[in-house]
Design a protein around this motif. Sequence first.
Motif, mmCIF file in Angstrom:
data_model
loop_
_atom_site.group_PDB
_atom_site.id
_atom_site.type_symbol
_atom_site.label_atom_id
_atom_site.label_comp_id
_atom_site.label_asym_id
_atom_site.label_seq_id
_atom_site.Cartn_x
_atom_site.Cartn_y
_atom_site.Cartn_z
ATOM 1 N N GLY A 258 58.719 42.916 76.523
ATOM 2 C CA GLY A 258 58.598 44.119 77.336
ATOM 3 C C GLY A 258 58.811 43.836 78.805
ATOM 4 O O GLY A 258 58.589 42.738 79.307
ATOM 5 N N ASP A 285 54.633 47.743 67.184
ATOM 6 C CA ASP A 285 55.955 47.958 67.766
ATOM 7 C C ASP A 285 56.206 47.061 68.974
ATOM 8 O O ASP A 285 57.103 47.318 69.771
ATOM 9 C CB ASP A 285 56.125 49.424 68.183
ATOM 10 N N ARG A 286 55.404 46.005 69.115
ATOM 11 C CA ARG A 286 55.531 45.154 70.292
ATOM 12 C C ARG A 286 54.943 43.782 69.998
ATOM 13 O O ARG A 286 54.117 43.624 69.096
ATOM 14 C CB ARG A 286 54.770 45.769 71.470
ATOM 15 N N GLU A 483 57.792 51.154 78.793
ATOM 16 C CA GLU A 483 56.856 50.818 77.721
ATOM 17 C C GLU A 483 55.461 51.332 78.046
ATOM 18 O O GLU A 483 55.006 51.263 79.198
ATOM 19 C CB GLU A 483 56.848 49.314 77.501
ATOM 20 N N ASN A 523 60.321 47.739 74.229
ATOM 21 C CA ASN A 523 59.192 47.251 73.429
ATOM 22 C C ASN A 523 59.365 45.817 72.926
ATOM 23 O O ASN A 523 58.631 44.932 73.333
ATOM 24 C CB ASN A 523 58.884 48.177 72.260
ATOM 25 N N GLN A 524 60.299 45.563 72.001
ATOM 26 C CA GLN A 524 60.430 44.200 71.500
ATOM 27 C C GLN A 524 61.826 43.964 70.930
ATOM 28 O O GLN A 524 62.524 44.894 70.525
ATOM 29 C CB GLN A 524 59.380 43.880 70.432
#
Length: 529
Positions: A258, A285-286, A483, A523-524
């Motif tokens: 992020g 989600d991260r 984010e 996010n990732q």
Amino acid sequence: MGDSSELRYLRSNVIIEPLVDRFYAWMFTFAPVQASMNLAFLQVPLLESYLQSPQVHVAASNNPDLRGGYFVNVPEERAGEVTELLETIKKDRADMLAFADAIAEGEELVRQNATGFDLTPLYPKLPPALNGLIEMAYDTSNQAAIRFIEPLTYKSPAFDERRQSVQLSLDDGVERPFILSTPRLPSPDVLELQIPFNHPGLEALFQARMKPTTAAKLVEALGLDEAQAAQLDKLLTTEPSLSADRHIEDGGRIRYFGHACLVLQTPDVSIVTDPFISTDNTKGDRYTLDDLPDYIDLVLITHGHQDHIVLETLLQLRGRVGAVVVPRSSRGNLEDPSMGLYLREIGLPVIEVDDFDEVPFKGGRVVATPFLGEHSDLDIRSKSTFWVELAGKNVFVGADSSGIDPVLYRYIRNNLGQVDMAFLGMECDGAPLTWLYGGLFTKPVTKKMSDSRKLSGSNAAQAADIMNELGATEAYVYAMGEESWQGHVMATTYHPDTYQLKQIEEFLGWCKERGFTAEHLFNQREWRW
């Protein structure tokens, strides 16, 4: 409270907020010179403004169009606590407030009297608070300025560890108030610790993410009373939460955590850039602190803005970092405090680098490369991009550097080679000069001037120039505060027609036309080879 002798881990979603006089700590509220000026010329007037009209500040704080403005988001019914905080600051930080006034007086002395002739007669006229801490000097255009002997300011009345404290709580997913404007008041669900940031108990606490300990040992290490020990108990668990794949056994890997945070790994080394990491592992989600390798050889800090040298993350890495690599400052410019001094003061090992200095590691090297722009045209030298050679790839960590002079990147390529992967920032319509640096000016800056000098990274054309000159065919644009866990630091709001997002779309289209791989990260993300 549970069994104090049972082995426990620190919960994954524990938040730490480092505070100075109850304001969120970042470099410009910690380093003595800049902290004194921000306290006197920004934070005290901000609290005074709030107390005149609490309801106006609260309403503005909750207006999306004013997000990131200097408004105190404290409910009106707690205004009495803000009054008490202001009175305490004026009483207990009188030396800092006087130091800020002395700086303003000293700068005016130079403005009025440094006309190209000998500066020696001005030293006896300096405010006493500046004696022994500054030097006056001309540049070759006979423009005079004050230079601070910064290491000594940490030994002066302008620096007081008693300002420091930390708040510990559990991340509930609710956005915290904006860090530059809202002090953190006590709360029943927050553990308050009146300890400095370099306290060994904090290292023991955060080591408990990886190695179990007992509540009794942590209580002793942190010096907690019975009520604090009960609050600490809520932050501990009997189960570890570390990710099983936080290390790799072969090849190379980069993970995007992020914003500008990357984790670059081989089986032998781990490198983290600008760590700003979510503590909420419930979303899926991260990547979070659970996904960091146990030992980090190098942390690379690109520049000193509050979203790139994030103290709440860095404090949690103490005891597991080989060195934090930071660009060297100009040694005394008011606008350019030393990141090295700052991080050493909080207990982190530091390597300072100049442009094209190398830091070798097993199987590769990091090279500090120049960083242009994004600092409102101030004379700030403590900024660096990084070239990382790792597992056979050349990775350019561009942070918020701008392509305002593309020839620079040609020099980088000619000296270091062709880039395989370029990570770029494209906040191309940043905040004006005074949004971040206003507390450091002792002479008024017009709005027109401030608006013309923005904290901007590359636009589409500048990012394309960087790619061309570096010879890169893969570009990754990091998220610009989009984010969810970064709102308290970034306070940015975007919509589909926002200029910055349109510029990113234009750049991605430019890359696609040329067959380049390009993405706008969020996010990732993971790359393996």
